[in-house]
Design an enzyme around this catalytic site. Sequence first.
Site, PDB file in Angstrom:
ATOM      1  N   CYS A 185     -38.290 -44.718 -80.301  1.00 14.29           N
ATOM      2  CA  CYS A 185     -37.871 -45.329 -79.032  1.00 14.29           C
ATOM      3  C   CYS A 185     -36.365 -45.081 -78.839  1.00 14.29           C
ATOM      4  O   CYS A 185     -35.923 -43.939 -78.847  1.00 14.29           O
ATOM      5  CB  CYS A 185     -38.237 -46.818 -79.049  1.00 14.29           C
ATOM      6  SG  CYS A 185     -38.045 -47.668 -77.466  1.00 14.29           S
ATOM      7  N   ASP A 196     -47.534 -41.873 -72.881  1.00 12.44           N
ATOM      8  CA  ASP A 196     -46.297 -42.661 -72.905  1.00 12.44           C
ATOM      9  C   ASP A 196     -45.714 -42.734 -71.500  1.00 12.44           C
ATOM     10  O   ASP A 196     -45.241 -41.730 -70.955  1.00 12.44           O
ATOM     11  CB  ASP A 196     -45.304 -42.006 -73.860  1.00 12.44           C
ATOM     12  CG  ASP A 196     -44.064 -42.853 -74.112  1.00 12.44           C
ATOM     13  OD1 ASP A 196     -43.763 -43.741 -73.290  1.00 12.44           O
ATOM     14  OD2 ASP A 196     -43.393 -42.622 -75.130  1.00 12.44           O
ATOM     15  N   HIS A 231     -46.733 -45.143 -75.956  1.00  6.82           N
ATOM     16  CA  HIS A 231     -45.425 -45.469 -76.507  1.00  6.82           C
ATOM     17  C   HIS A 231     -45.615 -46.448 -77.667  1.00  6.82           C
ATOM     18  O   HIS A 231     -46.546 -47.246 -77.680  1.00  6.82           O
ATOM     19  CB  HIS A 231     -44.554 -46.097 -75.412  1.00  6.82           C
ATOM     20  CG  HIS A 231     -43.108 -46.224 -75.785  1.00  6.82           C
ATOM     21  ND1 HIS A 231     -42.279 -45.138 -75.862  1.00  6.82           N
ATOM     22  CD2 HIS A 231     -42.358 -47.315 -76.094  1.00  6.82           C
ATOM     23  CE1 HIS A 231     -41.069 -45.549 -76.199  1.00  6.82           C
ATOM     24  NE2 HIS A 231     -41.090 -46.858 -76.354  1.00  6.82           N
TER      25      HIS A 231
END
Length: 274
Positions: free
Chosen positions: A131, A193, A224
């Site tokens: 991330c 994602d 994600h």
Amino acid sequence: MIITKTHHDVPSKLDNGRPIRIFVISPVVPNYPQAKFPGVVCFSEIYQVTGPVERFAGQIASQGYVVACPSSYHEFEGPEAIPYDVEGTDRGNRYKIEKELAAYDEDATLSVDLLTSLPNCNGRIAATGMCLGGHLAFRAAFDPRVLSSVCFFATDVHSATLGKGKKDDSLERVRKGDMTGKGELVMIFGKQDTHVPRAGRDLIRASLEDAGVACSFLEVQAQHAFIRDEQSKGRWDAALTRSLFTFMMEVFERTVGRDLGPRVDKGDKIEHVC
């Protein structure tokens, strides 16, 4: 290997000397107190060093690497993990765009500096993250000391919106050649994602390839945060995580796990010592 955990509070020049806490997880080989290992900087999500991040780093350390996990938001609060809830998510996202880009880079530099100074690290450094941390691992690849970076679902690279003012220069520096001829890069994205859509992934891949960066680009069937084993909102894929962890460790083993001597490109003169 068994592992131990400690931390170092390292002064930050850009934050009036306020320290950044860097957690260090190290392998231990009984009866070999002078053993040395490669180092890995593991950058966290917007929640700082949480349980999932520490477990991920511990898995790397147990393979024979000294792992440094910096607390990214030391300018705003202590090193404690930010909760995986609505308030914590809002806080982490707010800090992400309040922190100066130069401060993110300093954190990476201090983490590498720390690893190379430790008596149990041999100075060969890699990086990873997820991330926000995926983007930070990406930027760590600009440091010539970082020999490989494996970036999981790196956010804000395609949109250039990391840091204060939401205007980073990550891809701009790639296009200028700042990553060319340095370490090996791996970019891993889930095709579902929503943080990094297809057009964004295509932009990142094209920029890296056009610049001649040594990069592997993996797109998998995942969302994600698919490697987060806690509070993943139904997105954790344990089997896929295990497979990609193995892929990452192959990269680390090949690039920092052994001392290969100086790099020699095609056409360079090689001196053989008998």
